[in-house]
Design a protein around this motif. Structure first.
Motif, mmCIF file in Angstrom:
data_model
loop_
_atom_site.group_PDB
_atom_site.id
_atom_site.type_symbol
_atom_site.label_atom_id
_atom_site.label_comp_id
_atom_site.label_asym_id
_atom_site.label_seq_id
_atom_site.Cartn_x
_atom_site.Cartn_y
_atom_site.Cartn_z
ATOM 1 N N THR A 240 -17.266 7.194 3.981
ATOM 2 C CA THR A 240 -17.321 5.803 3.524
ATOM 3 C C THR A 240 -16.136 5.484 2.616
ATOM 4 O OG1 THR A 240 -19.738 5.841 3.629
ATOM 5 C CG2 THR A 240 -18.744 4.115 2.284
ATOM 6 N N GLY A 241 -15.818 6.419 1.713
ATOM 7 C CA GLY A 241 -14.683 6.219 0.818
ATOM 8 C C GLY A 241 -13.371 6.111 1.572
ATOM 9 N N ILE A 242 -13.196 6.954 2.582
ATOM 10 C CA ILE A 242 -11.950 6.917 3.365
ATOM 11 C C ILE A 242 -11.837 5.608 4.139
ATOM 12 C CG2 ILE A 242 -10.894 7.898 5.452
ATOM 13 C CD1 ILE A 242 -11.427 10.624 4.370
ATOM 14 N N CYS B 126 -4.784 8.232 -3.503
ATOM 15 C CA CYS B 126 -6.246 8.403 -3.550
ATOM 16 C C CYS B 126 -6.800 8.717 -2.163
ATOM 17 C CB CYS B 126 -6.907 7.141 -4.107
ATOM 18 S SG CYS B 126 -6.480 6.782 -5.816
ATOM 19 N N TRP B 127 -6.260 8.030 -1.142
ATOM 20 C CA TRP B 127 -6.685 8.246 0.242
ATOM 21 C C TRP B 127 -6.441 9.706 0.650
ATOM 22 C CZ3 TRP B 127 -4.677 4.542 4.687
ATOM 23 C CH2 TRP B 127 -5.266 4.908 5.910
ATOM 24 N N ILE B 128 -5.276 10.233 0.338
ATOM 25 C CA ILE B 128 -4.942 11.616 0.711
ATOM 26 C C ILE B 128 -5.858 12.614 0.001
ATOM 27 C CG2 ILE B 128 -3.145 13.388 0.506
ATOM 28 C CD1 ILE B 128 -1.088 11.100 0.995
ATOM 29 N N ILE B 129 -6.199 12.344 -1.263
ATOM 30 C CA ILE B 129 -7.135 13.214 -1.991
ATOM 31 C C ILE B 129 -8.490 13.220 -1.295
ATOM 32 C CG2 ILE B 129 -8.422 13.488 -4.153
ATOM 33 C CD1 ILE B 129 -5.903 12.369 -5.594
ATOM 34 N N LEU B 130 -8.965 12.029 -0.882
ATOM 35 C CA LEU B 130 -10.241 11.939 -0.161
ATOM 36 C C LEU B 130 -10.191 12.691 1.163
ATOM 37 C CD1 LEU B 130 -11.353 8.216 -0.704
ATOM 38 C CD2 LEU B 130 -12.382 10.268 -1.685
ATOM 39 N N VAL B 131 -9.039 12.662 1.832
ATOM 40 C CA VAL B 131 -8.883 13.387 3.099
ATOM 41 C C VAL B 131 -9.085 14.887 2.886
ATOM 42 C CG1 VAL B 131 -7.151 14.134 4.795
ATOM 43 C CG2 VAL B 131 -7.448 11.705 4.308
ATOM 44 N N VAL B 132 -8.498 15.417 1.823
ATOM 45 C CA VAL B 132 -8.662 16.845 1.511
ATOM 46 C C VAL B 132 -10.137 17.164 1.284
ATOM 47 C CG1 VAL B 132 -8.109 18.674 -0.144
ATOM 48 C CG2 VAL B 132 -6.345 17.048 0.568
ATOM 49 N N TRP B 133 -10.812 16.329 0.518
ATOM 50 C CA TRP B 133 -12.230 16.555 0.225
ATOM 51 C C TRP B 133 -13.098 16.430 1.469
ATOM 52 C CZ3 TRP B 133 -12.686 13.152 -4.845
ATOM 53 C CH2 TRP B 133 -12.015 13.801 -5.873
ATOM 54 N N VAL B 134 -12.823 15.420 2.301
ATOM 55 C CA VAL B 134 -13.683 15.198 3.466
ATOM 56 C C VAL B 134 -13.506 16.310 4.491
ATOM 57 C CG1 VAL B 134 -12.203 13.824 5.030
ATOM 58 C CG2 VAL B 134 -14.648 13.339 4.892
ATOM 59 N N TYR B 135 -12.301 16.875 4.581
ATOM 60 C CA TYR B 135 -12.104 17.984 5.520
ATOM 61 C C TYR B 135 -12.895 19.212 5.076
ATOM 62 C CZ TYR B 135 -9.886 21.533 8.386
ATOM 63 O OH TYR B 135 -9.669 22.575 9.264
ATOM 64 N N ARG B 136 -12.886 19.477 3.756
ATOM 65 C CA ARG B 136 -13.708 20.580 3.248
ATOM 66 C C ARG B 136 -15.180 20.317 3.515
ATOM 67 N NH1 ARG B 136 -10.858 21.100 -2.711
ATOM 68 N NH2 ARG B 136 -8.860 22.020 -2.022
ATOM 69 N N SER B 137 -15.586 19.060 3.335
ATOM 70 C CA SER B 137 -16.979 18.683 3.577
ATOM 71 C C SER B 137 -17.329 18.820 5.057
ATOM 72 C CB SER B 137 -17.208 17.243 3.106
ATOM 73 O OG SER B 137 -18.489 16.803 3.448
ATOM 74 N N TYR B 138 -16.395 18.449 5.923
ATOM 75 C CA TYR B 138 -16.586 18.565 7.380
ATOM 76 C C TYR B 138 -16.886 20.018 7.761
ATOM 77 C CZ TYR B 138 -15.137 18.532 12.336
ATOM 78 O OH TYR B 138 -15.076 18.688 13.709
ATOM 79 N N ILE B 139 -16.084 20.942 7.228
ATOM 80 C CA ILE B 139 -16.300 22.365 7.505
ATOM 81 C C ILE B 139 -17.638 22.815 6.922
ATOM 82 C CG2 ILE B 139 -15.432 24.697 7.029
ATOM 83 C CD1 ILE B 139 -12.617 23.529 7.010
#
Length: 821
Positions: free
Chosen positions: A189-191, A357-370
């Protein structure tokens, strides 16, 4: 451009009731019915707009702009929701790029068909809305065909009844709760939100600069038409030649990171050089990547979300967040441009901040995806194991009492072990435990005695003393250990050391052997000094009743204060006719540390019955014989039957040095020894803290094992119809070992628990679980390993055989036989 902020905010307001209504309706029906129902409603709304176009009102154009924004998101979101329901993770990564390609081609085709209908057939522009409605109606029939072809997969995973019960007045609160309690959905949602705000501001910058350059409506229209037409071609190029390979190599994380990364570079460029060319490059990157790689990656992020939750929330997120963020962007633009008078150039600074901020969220969401895949796998493959693990710890006192009194000896034995691990003994009647001291089964009597000693249950000296005459030697020894543990010289007559001397000189052989056993197990220096060479020789020479039992105890005692003079005794014990005596002598040889016994123990490997004892005995030697074991293990002329057992010796040593010896031997050993080395490496990893591995060499071994697995499969396919069944069985067994070895090696390179769960998931044979496991593994490995292994793993759930990707592929029966030899 000045009107856009107001339109964005109005669209956000309209999106709220529409998204809430959609979510309410989606809870009441299956997915295919939801999609078709909403599609029919949208088609009808287009017909209504066509009818309203006859009304001359400026409000209509705002309405049309707002409704098309909502309608386009609804249609697209429903489509991707259907795709999420139909395809497994491993399929989605390939197929979603094709679906995005189809969307781009559709965009290009839509523009061309529009030109054909208006220019060649002289169709009124307003009539095009009816053509759009007709095309939407056609998709209703397509969804029905898809549902039939997939046997209703589109509706799988839906629990209609439970969803209907949850439809209430607090629907909005439930929706927000669903999103807020799922970290992964919250990050998605944030992304979506920050991407919409950012790209809306970029759109504003682009249109503002374009309107300043092209001052007439006709010139601006011509520029816009050419720009978006060419951007579609660029997007098509990306999707055809770039997207699939990029996602395959960089995964979902790379797919969702490329757009903000490129926009960050473009925004820096626009800030430095605020001209149309920079705006074109920035907006072009946005439009070409947004509808190709980024769209595919963003939809893949939803794959690990449970289907029921996805059905409730996905369209709501797409619709509400997209339009809500657009409204927020409109308000932000008004504030920045009208109130604070930001120029297009200085708007780039705000955009750059948002992109970071978008790039930081991308890093977090990829970790969350895994992590979503990790948690799903853990829940599915370990549920049964967790249940078994706590079955005794969670027993009530009544249930524990019932198990202790069970006629099944295994159940009673396991219950005693559970009591020893820390169960509250106050909950168990002591009379029940006392009765177990007289249980008919010797293992239960021994375990009961062990429990009494380990949990310090005092006051049973007389009851336990009777067991010194038990027919089972292990029970007698455990009884003597209990008496020695609780013996108090002040409470009992006689000195304990004197009692031990009396026991060693006792006329009853059982008493003598038990006394010697207690000294070996629990005695200190004073007690062990009572063991003399003469006493050991006497025990060795004894030939009367109970001689074997006495020699077992002598074998235990011979390593106490070992000297060269006792080596002859130990050699005789290693040649004894009794398996029990030899087994104990093997362990004692290890405790002596005398290297002269190493070749003797290695030769005993020929006798299968001593395998585990020899491994343990050699391991007791410790590091001093690691080099010798390496030489034996890698000797090309050595006996294979002996070599395959040595890796377990090194495992029992469980030291970093042993681990390094195993790694060194991995590339120099024959295939059967290699199997055992890989097993030992995995076991030793669990025994030592922070084990150090040469990961580059291990990765190379993974590749070699994958190559062997592929070549074995090729050989099996070529020889299946012409070779004896025995040969096929051997090949199938080796294929299974090779597959297992790949995962054992991967477990040394990556997190072992993750790899083990993936292995169990793939071996389960359940298509959904296999697909999740493979996708999770795909995100754990780097490209250099992934490119060779993933085709092999994906062949587990597809009809495509990927065993011919190696340059030295086997193509004939002669090559297959040569490889097997």
């Amino acid at each position: 451009p000045q009107q856009l902020p107001y339109v964005f905010m109005l669209t956000a307001l309209v999106a709220v009731p529409v998204s809430m209504g959609y979510s309410r309706y989606s809870r009441r029906a299956s997915l295919s019915w939801v999609i078709n129902g909403v599609t029919f409603f949208l088609a009808a709304s287009l017909v209504a707009i066509w009818w309203l176009l006859g009304v001359e009102s400026p409000v209509l154009y705002y309405t049309l702009y707002i409704w098309v924004s909502i309608y386009s998101i609804l249609v697209t979101s429903q489509f991707w929701l259907l795709a999420n329901a139909l395809f497994r993770p491993t399929q989605a990564k390939r197929i979603f790029t094709l679906l995005s390609l189809a969307a781009i081609i559709g965009s290009i085709a839509g523009g061309e068909i529009t030109g054909l209908l208006t220019d060649e057939l002289n169709m009124k522009p307003s009539t095009l809305i009816l053509v759009g409605a007709a095309l939407l109606v056609v998709t209703i029939f397509l969804v029905r065909i898809i549902r039939r072809e997939t046997n209703g997969t589109a509706d799988s995973g839906q629990e209609m009844a439970s969803d209907k019960k949850s439809v209430d007045d607090d629907l909005g609160g439930t929706l927000f709760k669903d999103i807020l309690t799922s970290r992964h959905l919250l990050l998605i949602t944030g992304i979506i939100g920050i991407s919409v705000v950012t790209t809306t501001m970029i759109d504003y910058q682009f249109k503002t600069i374009a309107s300043e350059v092209y001052l007439t409506n006709s010139s601006l229209t011509t520029f816009m038409g050419r720009f978006y037409g060419r951007v579609s071609i660029v997007a098509l190029f990306f999707q055809l030649f770039f997207s699939s390979k990029f996602i395959s190599r960089n995964g979902v994380g790379g797919a969702v990171a490329i757009l903000p990364g490129m926009l960050l570079l473009g925004s820096v460029g626009l800030f430095i050089w605020p001209v149309l060319a920079a705006a074109i490059l920035l907006r072009g990157a946005d439009q070409s990547l947004k509808h190709s790689v980024d769209r595919t990656g963003r939809e893949l992020l939803f794959i690990p979300v449970e289907m029921k939750l996805k059905k409730r929330t996905k369209v709501f997120i797409d619709l509400f967040v997209d339009n809500g963020a657009q409204g927020l962007a409109g308000a932000l633009l008004l504030l920045l441009t009208l109130v604070w008078s930001f120029s297009v150039q200085y708007l780039s600074l705000v955009v750059i901040g948002l992109l970071v901020c978008w790039i930081i969220l991308v890093v977090w969401v990829y970790r969350s995806y895994i992590n979503e895949f990790r948690q799903s796998l853990e829940e599915q493959v370990n549920a049964a194991e967790h249940k078994r693990h706590n079955q005794y710890a969670e027993l009530s006192p009544a249930e524990m009492l019932e198990k202790l009194q069970s006629r099944d000896n295994t159940v009673a034995l396991q219950s005693l072990k559970a009591l020893e691990r820390g169960y509250d003994l106050r909950e168990v009647p002591m009379l029940t435990l006392e009765r177990l001291l007289g249980h008919p089964h010797p293992q239960i009597r021994r375990q009961a005695l062990h429990l009494f000693r380990s949990r310090d249950i005092d006051g049973y000296m007389q009851e336990v003393a009777r067991l010194l005459e038990d027919p089972n030697v292990e029970v007698r020894l455990e009884a003597a250990r209990y008496l020695y543990h609780f013996y108090d010289a002040e409470s009992y007559d006689g000195d304990w050391l004197m009692l031990l001397k009396q026991g060693l000189a006792h006329g009853d052989l059982h008493i003598r052997a038990t006394t010697l056993g207690v000294i070996v197990k629990d005695g200190g220096d004073q007690e062990r000094a009572l063991i003399t060479d003469e006493l050991l020789e006497e025990g060795l020479q004894y030939s009367g009743e109970g001689a074997r039992e006495l020699r077992v105890v002598v074998a235990r005692a011979v390593s106490i204060d070992y000297t060269e003079s006792r080596s002859s005794i130990l050699k005789k014990l290693l040649e004894d006719r009794s398996q029990e005596v030899v087994s104990q002598a093997i362990i004692s040889a290890g405790y002596t540390g005398d290297r002269q016994f190493v070749p003797v123990l290695l030769n005993l490997f020929e006798k299968r019955k001593y395998k585990k004892k020899i491994q343990k005995g050699l391991a007791i030697y410790g590091r001093r014989i690691l080099g010798t074991l390496f030489d034996y293990m890698t000797d090309e002329q050595g006996k294979l039957s002996r070599q395959v057992k040595i890796p377990q010796v090194l495992y029992h040593n469980h030291s970093q040095e042993a681990l390094e010896v195993l790694q060194l031997a991995l590339e120099e050993s024959s295939i059967p020894v290699r199997h055992q080395i890989i097993k030992a490496l995995n076991k030793i990893r669990q025994k030592i803290e922070n084990p150090l591995f040469n990961k580059e060499k291990l990765k190379n071994n993974v590749y070699q094992e994958a190559r062997r697995y592929a070549l074995l499969n090729q050989s099996l396919m070529l020889l299946a119809n012409s070779s004896p069944r025995e040969l096929s069985n051997i090949m199938e067994e080796e294929i299974g070992k090779s597959f297992e070895n790949m995962f054992r090696l991967l477990g040394l390179v990556y997190d072992a628990d993750d790899i083990y769960n993936v292995y169990k998931g793939i071996k389960s044979g359940e298509e959904a679980l296999v697909s999740e496991s493979i996708e999770f593994l795909d995100n754990l490995m780097e490209w250099e390993i992934r490119k060779d292994l993933m085709p092999l793993f994906e062949s587990k759930i597809s009809d495509t055989q990927a065993f011919s990707i190696w340059e030295d592929s086997i193509r004939s029966q002669q090559q297959a036989l040569r490889f097997l030899r």
